[in-house]
Scaffold this motif. Sequence first.
Motif, PDB file in Angstrom:
ATOM      1  N   HIS A  30       0.835  -1.199   0.000  1.00 43.82           N
ATOM      2  CA  HIS A  30       0.000   0.000   0.000  1.00 43.82           C
ATOM      3  C   HIS A  30       0.875   1.255   0.000  1.00 43.82           C
ATOM      4  O   HIS A  30       1.937   1.255   0.629  1.00 43.82           O
ATOM      5  CB  HIS A  30      -0.868   0.061   1.257  1.00 43.82           C
ATOM      6  N   THR A  31       0.366   2.310  -0.618  1.00 37.64           N
ATOM      7  CA  THR A  31       1.009   3.618  -0.456  1.00 37.64           C
ATOM      8  C   THR A  31       0.659   4.160   0.923  1.00 37.64           C
ATOM      9  O   THR A  31      -0.277   3.685   1.573  1.00 37.64           O
ATOM     10  CB  THR A  31       0.493   4.626  -1.499  1.00 37.64           C
ATOM     11  N   ARG A  32       1.401   5.174   1.359  1.00 39.83           N
ATOM     12  CA  ARG A  32       1.096   5.803   2.652  1.00 39.83           C
ATOM     13  C   ARG A  32      -0.307   6.391   2.637  1.00 39.83           C
ATOM     14  O   ARG A  32      -1.033   6.322   3.628  1.00 39.83           O
ATOM     15  CB  ARG A  32       2.129   6.883   2.964  1.00 39.83           C
ATOM     16  N   ALA A  33      -0.700   6.968   1.480  1.00 43.08           N
ATOM     17  CA  ALA A  33      -2.042   7.555   1.378  1.00 43.08           C
ATOM     18  C   ALA A  33      -3.113   6.477   1.545  1.00 43.08           C
ATOM     19  O   ALA A  33      -4.105   6.665   2.260  1.00 43.08           O
ATOM     20  CB  ALA A  33      -2.204   8.254   0.030  1.00 43.08           C
ATOM     21  N   ALA A  34      -2.887   5.326   0.904  1.00 45.55           N
ATOM     22  CA  ALA A  34      -3.861   4.237   1.017  1.00 45.55           C
ATOM     23  C   ALA A  34      -3.919   3.727   2.453  1.00 45.55           C
ATOM     24  O   ALA A  34      -4.998   3.424   2.981  1.00 45.55           O
ATOM     25  CB  ALA A  34      -3.473   3.100   0.073  1.00 45.55           C
ATOM     26  N   LEU A  35      -2.750   3.662   3.118  1.00 43.25           N
ATOM     27  CA  LEU A  35      -2.721   3.202   4.510  1.00 43.25           C
ATOM     28  C   LEU A  35      -3.499   4.155   5.405  1.00 43.25           C
ATOM     29  O   LEU A  35      -4.211   3.721   6.322  1.00 43.25           O
ATOM     30  CB  LEU A  35      -1.272   3.074   5.003  1.00 43.25           C
ATOM     31  N   ALA A  36      -3.369   5.463   5.142  1.00 45.43           N
ATOM     32  CA  ALA A  36      -4.115   6.448   5.935  1.00 45.43           C
ATOM     33  C   ALA A  36      -5.607   6.219   5.764  1.00 45.43           C
ATOM     34  O   ALA A  36      -6.376   6.213   6.736  1.00 45.43           O
ATOM     35  CB  ALA A  36      -3.719   7.863   5.519  1.00 45.43           C
ATOM     36  N   GLU A  37      -6.006   5.972   4.527  1.00 46.13           N
ATOM     37  CA  GLU A  37      -7.425   5.769   4.257  1.00 46.13           C
ATOM     38  C   GLU A  37      -7.938   4.486   4.921  1.00 46.13           C
ATOM     39  O   GLU A  37      -9.002   4.461   5.533  1.00 46.13           O
ATOM     40  CB  GLU A  37      -7.617   5.676   2.747  1.00 46.13           C
ATOM     41  N   LEU A  38      -7.133   3.411   4.813  1.00 47.70           N
ATOM     42  CA  LEU A  38      -7.552   2.115   5.349  1.00 47.70           C
ATOM     43  C   LEU A  38      -7.620   2.115   6.866  1.00 47.70           C
ATOM     44  O   LEU A  38      -8.436   1.410   7.458  1.00 47.70           O
ATOM     45  CB  LEU A  38      -6.570   1.026   4.895  1.00 47.70           C
ATOM     46  N   THR A  39      -6.737   2.876   7.518  1.00 52.20           N
ATOM     47  CA  THR A  39      -6.645   2.780   8.979  1.00 52.20           C
ATOM     48  C   THR A  39      -7.370   3.917   9.683  1.00 52.20           C
ATOM     49  O   THR A  39      -7.593   3.850  10.889  1.00 52.20           O
ATOM     50  CB  THR A  39      -5.171   2.829   9.440  1.00 52.20           C
ATOM     51  N   GLY A  40      -7.735   4.981   8.943  1.00 55.27           N
ATOM     52  CA  GLY A  40      -8.360   6.129   9.586  1.00 55.27           C
ATOM     53  C   GLY A  40      -7.356   7.015  10.306  1.00 55.27           C
ATOM     54  O   GLY A  40      -7.741   7.966  10.991  1.00 55.27           O
ATOM     55  N   LEU A  41      -6.059   6.720  10.178  1.00 55.17           N
ATOM     56  CA  LEU A  41      -5.029   7.574  10.782  1.00 55.17           C
ATOM     57  C   LEU A  41      -4.706   8.728   9.822  1.00 55.17           C
ATOM     58  O   LEU A  41      -4.947   8.627   8.617  1.00 55.17           O
ATOM     59  CB  LEU A  41      -3.764   6.749  11.033  1.00 55.17           C
ATOM     60  N   THR A  42      -4.126   9.805  10.348  1.00 53.85           N
ATOM     61  CA  THR A  42      -3.739  10.910   9.463  1.00 53.85           C
ATOM     62  C   THR A  42      -2.518  10.506   8.645  1.00 53.85           C
ATOM     63  O   THR A  42      -1.761   9.612   9.030  1.00 53.85           O
ATOM     64  CB  THR A  42      -3.369  12.175  10.270  1.00 53.85           C
ATOM     65  N   LYS A  43      -2.313  11.213   7.510  1.00 57.05           N
ATOM     66  CA  LYS A  43      -1.167  10.871   6.666  1.00 57.05           C
ATOM     67  C   LYS A  43       0.160  11.151   7.375  1.00 57.05           C
ATOM     68  O   LYS A  43       1.128  10.419   7.206  1.00 57.05           O
ATOM     69  CB  LYS A  43      -1.255  11.616   5.330  1.00 57.05           C
ATOM     70  N   THR A  44       0.175  12.221   8.182  1.00 55.88           N
ATOM     71  CA  THR A  44       1.388  12.538   8.950  1.00 55.88           C
ATOM     72  C   THR A  44       1.737  11.392   9.898  1.00 55.88           C
ATOM     73  O   THR A  44       2.895  10.956   9.982  1.00 55.88           O
ATOM     74  CB  THR A  44       1.165  13.822   9.786  1.00 55.88           C
ATOM     75  N   THR A  45       0.704  10.909  10.610  1.00 56.67           N
ATOM     76  CA  THR A  45       0.937   9.796  11.535  1.00 56.67           C
ATOM     77  C   THR A  45       1.432   8.568  10.785  1.00 56.67           C
ATOM     78  O   THR A  45       2.407   7.921  11.198  1.00 56.67           O
ATOM     79  CB  THR A  45      -0.369   9.456  12.301  1.00 56.67           C
ATOM     80  N   VAL A  46       0.756   8.244   9.673  1.00 54.42           N
ATOM     81  CA  VAL A  46       1.162   7.058   8.907  1.00 54.42           C
ATOM     82  C   VAL A  46       2.608   7.186   8.451  1.00 54.42           C
ATOM     83  O   VAL A  46       3.404   6.244   8.578  1.00 54.42           O
ATOM     84  CB  VAL A  46       0.232   6.841   7.689  1.00 54.42           C
ATOM     85  N   SER A  47       2.993   8.366   7.958  1.00 58.35           N
ATOM     86  CA  SER A  47       4.365   8.545   7.464  1.00 58.35           C
ATOM     87  C   SER A  47       5.376   8.318   8.576  1.00 58.35           C
ATOM     88  O   SER A  47       6.418   7.675   8.374  1.00 58.35           O
ATOM     89  CB  SER A  47       4.542   9.950   6.895  1.00 58.35           C
ATOM     90  N   SER A  48       5.068   8.825   9.767  1.00 60.19           N
ATOM     91  CA  SER A  48       5.978   8.664  10.891  1.00 60.19           C
ATOM     92  C   SER A  48       6.067   7.188  11.319  1.00 60.19           C
ATOM     93  O   SER A  48       7.144   6.679  11.632  1.00 60.19           O
ATOM     94  CB  SER A  48       5.507   9.571  12.026  1.00 60.19           C
ATOM     95  N   LEU A  49       4.921   6.495  11.299  1.00 57.26           N
ATOM     96  CA  LEU A  49       4.920   5.075  11.668  1.00 57.26           C
ATOM     97  C   LEU A  49       5.688   4.261  10.633  1.00 57.26           C
ATOM     98  O   LEU A  49       6.482   3.376  10.982  1.00 57.26           O
ATOM     99  CB  LEU A  49       3.473   4.564  11.773  1.00 57.26           C
ATOM    100  N   VAL A  50       5.463   4.554   9.347  1.00 53.45           N
ATOM    101  CA  VAL A  50       6.151   3.810   8.281  1.00 53.45           C
ATOM    102  C   VAL A  50       7.660   4.033   8.381  1.00 53.45           C
ATOM    103  O   VAL A  50       8.453   3.101   8.170  1.00 53.45           O
ATOM    104  CB  VAL A  50       5.602   4.202   6.897  1.00 53.45           C
ATOM    105  N   ALA A  51       8.064   5.265   8.746  1.00 55.81           N
ATOM    106  CA  ALA A  51       9.501   5.540   8.908  1.00 55.81           C
ATOM    107  C   ALA A  51      10.106   4.614   9.962  1.00 55.81           C
ATOM    108  O   ALA A  51      11.187   4.047   9.766  1.00 55.81           O
ATOM    109  CB  ALA A  51       9.710   7.008   9.300  1.00 55.81           C
ATOM    110  N   ASP A  52       9.379   4.423  11.081  1.00 57.47           N
ATOM    111  CA  ASP A  52       9.861   3.509  12.132  1.00 57.47           C
ATOM    112  C   ASP A  52       9.954   2.081  11.628  1.00 57.47           C
ATOM    113  O   ASP A  52      10.908   1.355  11.946  1.00 57.47           O
ATOM    114  CB  ASP A  52       8.895   3.528  13.325  1.00 57.47           C
TER     115      ASP A  52
END
Lengths: 382, 382
Positions: A30-52
């Motif tokens: 999934h792209t980060r945008a798709a992950l944000a949509e799927l999880t209901g998290l913000t894109k900023t949060t998803v990007s930070s989580l994916v970085a980890d």
Amino acid sequence: MVASRGVRHDSMRARNLAVVLGEIHRSGPHTRAALAELTGLTKTTVSSLVADLLEAGVVTERGAVRGGERGRPGVAVSLSGHRVVTLGLEINIDYLAACVVDLTRTVRLRRTRPADNRNSDPEHILHLLRDLAKETIAEAEADGLRVIGAALAVPGTVEGETLRSAPHLGWRDVRVGDLVDLPFAIDNEANLAALGELWFGARETDFLYVSGEIGIGAGLVVAGSLFRGTFGLAGELGHVVVVPDGPACRCGGRGCLEVYAGQDTLLGKLDSVSELVSRLESGDRRARETCERAGHALGVALTSAVHLLDPGMIVLGGVFAPVFPWLEGPVADGLGTRLAHMRGAPPALVVSGTGPDAAVLGAAGMIIQRIIAEPAEVLGLQ
Amino acid sequence: MVASRGVRHDSMRARNLAVVLGEIHRSGPHTRAALAELTGLTKTTVSSLVADLLEAGVVTERGAVRGGERGRPGVAVSLSGHRVVTLGLEINIDYLAACVVDLTRTVRLRRTRPADNRNSDPEHILHLLRDLAKETIAEAEADGLRVIGAALAVPGTVEGETLRSAPHLGWRDVRVGDLVDLPFAIDNEANLAALGELWFGARETDFLYVSGEIGIGAGLVVAGSLFRGTFGLAGELGHVVVVPDGPACRCGGRGCLEVYAGQDTLLGKLDSVSELVSRLESGDRRARETCERAGHALGVALTSAVHLLDPGMIVLGGVFAPVFPWLEGPVADGLGTRLAHMRGAPPALVVSGTGPDAAVLGAAGMIIQRIIAEPAEVLGLQ
């Protein structure tokens, strides 16, 4: 919010890491945008989580895919098979085994050492197993892999990190906690073999895995989860009663399935399973009769198991896999005759797709499941 | 937030109603302040949710208790037994039954009609049952109660609202959906009896309930939940094989437990269970031998069941309850001898606390569980 209940920031982040990694595992890349949509998290949060997760080596970025947001292409994040791996270990009656599996469930290493572990000294065997584990970890590390945790399959009952009773090994109350310097788990071989079949055998999510070894065990998977019973002792198919006043079994009962269909009975005076198979192939009458009797007994015990457990299908594994062509008929006949009126058709009877590696693969797979379910805790992410 | 995933306002409110009612049910009574603390919801939200629950008659306010907030006393909210009730129904082989239970699990009404339902006309029996249901609902309403839903226990296998097969009734593929003009469910009697035992029999959360009727079924409860298997057919203890070449059973198999320990075998030529009990009490040799044989067979089948299902304890119900004093010895002996080596001690063997009402109580209880789990949906709250 329903889920809040005073959740602290750290544990919220830990949960969100699990949510994002779980989504990548279940339905990625999934792209980060798709992950944000799927999880209901913000894109900023998803990007930070994916970085980890990238930093920990559990996910990787690969090429551009069409993402969730207005179809714009983005970089897809998927599970990484290149860094994080887990170690599966097994003590069987006649061998020790180890395997290394990566997060994409590709087997990276496999090692088997024949051994006669019957009535053995636990300390000696655990010493050999520790050596095998160390060598396997060293080999994985030489390939640039990072071993995150290990699990051990044993032919007996388990409580915490203690092997309570493994009658064929002759072991009782053996603590196995300090085998490796890694997060560690230990479980019954039939349970882990069932999970191995689920994760590595391309199985549906509902089946009864029958582990034919010197002892006979079974692991029931319902909707993708292992059924363990109240004390974790469910699935002891080998001691289901076939003939109530039959020959004495080592368990104290009489006429248990194991007496009729365990590996010792199948082999008789033969030295190995492959010798049995060649005799069966050449039409040896004695070998065929032994298999037929075993299949008949297995049909009776599985009838009781189907009535009680209601499995989606029946998978024969362990020593039952190579002799499946000669077992299938008598087992299916028994199930068909006894179950027809109650169920229309009995559950399908199939041969294991993982062969003798089911339990050791299931052990490695169990730690992979933990990484997916609790990445923050297992990987030590903040 | 983890749990958000695009949840709309209505469904969020529905979930929060369930969270608040669930907390009151699990650990109440609670003040609104305590509920806010326990659920992580704001006090304003909790007050508004509690207002809806009061209005629907599922909770009630009673006296002042010490609340969660700095120990100040507040008005406690608890489940209400005064308004909302559910209807349990049962078709047994030799009777029809109905009961009305309130949310505090107090039985408000009980009705039983003796009947001979063997090989009966489904339409006729369902007509009688519909009358019984209507009369019972009318009586409950006359007491100011509001019947919210109903469930029916049947001695057979169920799929959706269809009774697939009830061999002792002689019914096959009978739709039962339009029995009452209420939210409705139908389930197997052994499953519902196990839940009845859980909710009304003051049981621990882990046990195998054995329903001894004309057929023998079982319901396994693990950690407070019913284990149903893959197709909802688990727990068919009556067809566990006791003697593989024993007498033919109506299921197409041979030597099933039901042949040795079903009610028909226990009674023989006797007319009723109470007649059997008086004979047993007076020391009648034939009656005692029949019970001993049944107990022996039950010990064999339960040995297989313990090995496969790993129950916390074994509860004998139905006809096995009144004859428990004569069954207990042979069953316990069988379990003890056969299980001792594998388990240290076999699971405790006890008599049912709910008697013949287990299934009909479980039916009413199942709808209570639905109200607790989904109050918005079941009660039509917005």
